[in-house]
Design a protein around this motif. Structure first.
Motif, PDB file in Angstrom:
ATOM      1  N   CYS A  17       0.834  -1.190   0.000  1.00 26.41           N
ATOM      2  CA  CYS A  17       0.000   0.000   0.000  1.00 26.41           C
ATOM      3  C   CYS A  17       0.873   1.246   0.000  1.00 26.41           C
ATOM      4  N   ILE A  18       0.387   2.285  -0.654  1.00 24.93           N
ATOM      5  CA  ILE A  18       1.119   3.540  -0.740  1.00 24.93           C
ATOM      6  C   ILE A  18       1.119   4.248   0.603  1.00 24.93           C
ATOM      7  N   SER A  19      -0.013   4.212   1.253  1.00 25.70           N
ATOM      8  CA  SER A  19      -0.187   4.941   2.501  1.00 25.70           C
ATOM      9  C   SER A  19      -1.210   4.211   3.352  1.00 25.70           C
ATOM     10  N   SER A  20      -1.067   4.345   4.656  1.00 27.96           N
ATOM     11  CA  SER A  20      -2.069   3.758   5.531  1.00 27.96           C
ATOM     12  C   SER A  20      -2.068   4.484   6.866  1.00 27.96           C
ATOM     13  N   SER A  21      -3.172   4.342   7.542  1.00 26.40           N
ATOM     14  CA  SER A  21      -3.299   4.899   8.880  1.00 26.40           C
ATOM     15  C   SER A  21      -4.172   3.951   9.676  1.00 26.40           C
ATOM     16  N   LYS A  22      -4.544   4.356  10.836  1.00 30.76           N
ATOM     17  CA  LYS A  22      -5.423   3.547  11.682  1.00 30.76           C
ATOM     18  C   LYS A  22      -6.782   3.335  11.017  1.00 30.76           C
ATOM     19  N   TYR A  23      -7.200   4.270  10.155  1.00 28.37           N
ATOM     20  CA  TYR A  23      -8.551   4.259   9.597  1.00 28.37           C
ATOM     21  C   TYR A  23      -8.648   3.855   8.128  1.00 28.37           C
ATOM     22  N   TYR A  24      -7.572   3.917   7.370  1.00 26.71           N
ATOM     23  CA  TYR A  24      -7.665   3.604   5.949  1.00 26.71           C
ATOM     24  C   TYR A  24      -6.322   3.144   5.399  1.00 26.71           C
ATOM     25  N   ARG A  25      -6.375   2.567   4.181  1.00 26.91           N
ATOM     26  CA  ARG A  25      -5.184   2.203   3.425  1.00 26.91           C
ATOM     27  C   ARG A  25      -5.389   2.627   1.985  1.00 26.91           C
ATOM     28  N   VAL A  26      -4.360   3.121   1.345  1.00 27.60           N
ATOM     29  CA  VAL A  26      -4.397   3.448  -0.071  1.00 27.60           C
ATOM     30  C   VAL A  26      -3.558   2.388  -0.776  1.00 27.60           C
ATOM     31  N   CYS A  27      -4.250   1.481  -1.455  1.00 25.01           N
ATOM     32  CA  CYS A  27      -3.580   0.364  -2.110  1.00 25.01           C
ATOM     33  C   CYS A  27      -3.974   0.335  -3.588  1.00 25.01           C
ATOM     34  N   SER A  28      -3.335  -0.540  -4.317  1.00 29.69           N
ATOM     35  CA  SER A  28      -3.680  -0.668  -5.728  1.00 29.69           C
ATOM     36  C   SER A  28      -5.075  -1.271  -5.859  1.00 29.69           C
ATOM     37  N   ALA A  29      -5.763  -0.886  -6.895  1.00 33.17           N
ATOM     38  CA  ALA A  29      -7.107  -1.413  -7.155  1.00 33.17           C
ATOM     39  C   ALA A  29      -6.997  -2.862  -7.612  1.00 33.17           C
ATOM     40  N   ASP A  30      -7.961  -3.646  -7.240  1.00 37.47           N
ATOM     41  CA  ASP A  30      -8.017  -5.037  -7.665  1.00 37.47           C
ATOM     42  C   ASP A  30      -8.659  -5.076  -9.047  1.00 37.47           C
ATOM     43  N   PRO A  31      -7.904  -5.424 -10.079  1.00 34.94           N
ATOM     44  CA  PRO A  31      -8.456  -5.409 -11.439  1.00 34.94           C
ATOM     45  C   PRO A  31      -9.578  -6.426 -11.646  1.00 34.94           C
ATOM     46  N   CYS A  32      -9.677  -7.399 -10.784  1.00 32.48           N
ATOM     47  CA  CYS A  32     -10.726  -8.410 -10.924  1.00 32.48           C
ATOM     48  C   CYS A  32     -12.022  -8.016 -10.225  1.00 32.48           C
ATOM     49  N   GLU A  33     -11.966  -7.002  -9.375  1.00 35.62           N
ATOM     50  CA  GLU A  33     -13.130  -6.650  -8.565  1.00 35.62           C
ATOM     51  C   GLU A  33     -14.338  -6.262  -9.426  1.00 35.62           C
ATOM     52  N   ASP A  34     -14.129  -5.469 -10.470  1.00 36.87           N
ATOM     53  CA  ASP A  34     -15.248  -5.072 -11.339  1.00 36.87           C
ATOM     54  C   ASP A  34     -15.902  -6.289 -11.990  1.00 36.87           C
ATOM     55  N   MET A  35     -15.067  -7.233 -12.429  1.00 34.25           N
ATOM     56  CA  MET A  35     -15.619  -8.421 -13.060  1.00 34.25           C
ATOM     57  C   MET A  35     -16.378  -9.269 -12.042  1.00 34.25           C
ATOM     58  N   MET A  36     -15.859  -9.370 -10.820  1.00 36.80           N
ATOM     59  CA  MET A  36     -16.558 -10.135  -9.782  1.00 36.80           C
ATOM     60  C   MET A  36     -17.911  -9.514  -9.458  1.00 36.80           C
ATOM     61  N   VAL A  37     -17.986  -8.199  -9.395  1.00 33.02           N
ATOM     62  CA  VAL A  37     -19.258  -7.518  -9.134  1.00 33.02           C
ATOM     63  C   VAL A  37     -20.246  -7.849 -10.244  1.00 33.02           C
ATOM     64  N   GLN A  38     -19.765  -7.811 -11.488  1.00 30.15           N
ATOM     65  CA  GLN A  38     -20.630  -8.130 -12.629  1.00 30.15           C
ATOM     66  C   GLN A  38     -21.104  -9.582 -12.560  1.00 30.15           C
ATOM     67  N   LEU A  39     -20.186 -10.506 -12.297  1.00 26.72           N
ATOM     68  CA  LEU A  39     -20.556 -11.917 -12.218  1.00 26.72           C
ATOM     69  C   LEU A  39     -21.545 -12.178 -11.094  1.00 26.72           C
ATOM     70  N   GLU A  40     -21.234 -11.675  -9.902  1.00 32.30           N
ATOM     71  CA  GLU A  40     -22.112 -11.905  -8.759  1.00 32.30           C
ATOM     72  C   GLU A  40     -23.486 -11.277  -8.961  1.00 32.30           C
ATOM     73  N   GLY A  41     -23.520 -10.107  -9.568  1.00 32.14           N
ATOM     74  CA  GLY A  41     -24.796  -9.431  -9.808  1.00 32.14           C
ATOM     75  C   GLY A  41     -25.663 -10.150 -10.812  1.00 32.14           C
ATOM     76  N   ASN A  42     -25.050 -10.738 -11.827  1.00 34.81           N
ATOM     77  CA  ASN A  42     -25.813 -11.428 -12.859  1.00 34.81           C
ATOM     78  C   ASN A  42     -26.153 -12.870 -12.492  1.00 34.81           C
ATOM     79  N   ILE A  43     -25.243 -13.561 -11.844  1.00 37.02           N
ATOM     80  CA  ILE A  43     -25.465 -14.977 -11.531  1.00 37.02           C
ATOM     81  C   ILE A  43     -26.300 -15.143 -10.261  1.00 37.02           C
TER      82      ILE A  43
END
Length: 82
Positions: free
Chosen positions: A42-68
């Motif tokens: 992660c680029i940055s983090s604190s007690k409350y959040y983390r700034v990390c790279s986006a998961d490139p598969c997350e959008d596809m998983m949302v689409q799959l889960e929403g449709n199936i």
């Protein structure tokens, strides 16, 4: 050697974050998809959040889960959604 990564994290740390595949004890491997999302990457983090790279598969998983909308699906159903 060419094609080999040198990780600075310990095996214990990689195991703790679920990024170590020890299915072959004589040749442990790093699970890259799990390693990428560890706090160390992660680029940055604190007690409350983390700034990390986006998961490139997350959008596809949302689409799959929403449709199936089921816990499992045949390859044909998945292919139709994708």
């Amino acid at each position: 050697r060419k094609g080999w990564w040198q990780f600075t994290e310990t095996a214990d740390y990689l195991r703790h974050v679920g990024a170590l595949d020890e299915s072959n004890p004589s040749r442990p491997r790093v699970i890259i998809s799990n390693y990428i999302h560890t706090p160390m990457n992660c680029i940055s983090s604190s007690k409350y959040y983390r700034v990390c790279s986006a998961d490139p598969c997350e959008d596809m998983m949302v689409q799959l889960e929403g449709n199936i909308q089921a816990s499992h699906a045949s390859p044909e159903v998945i292919a139709d959604v994708v």
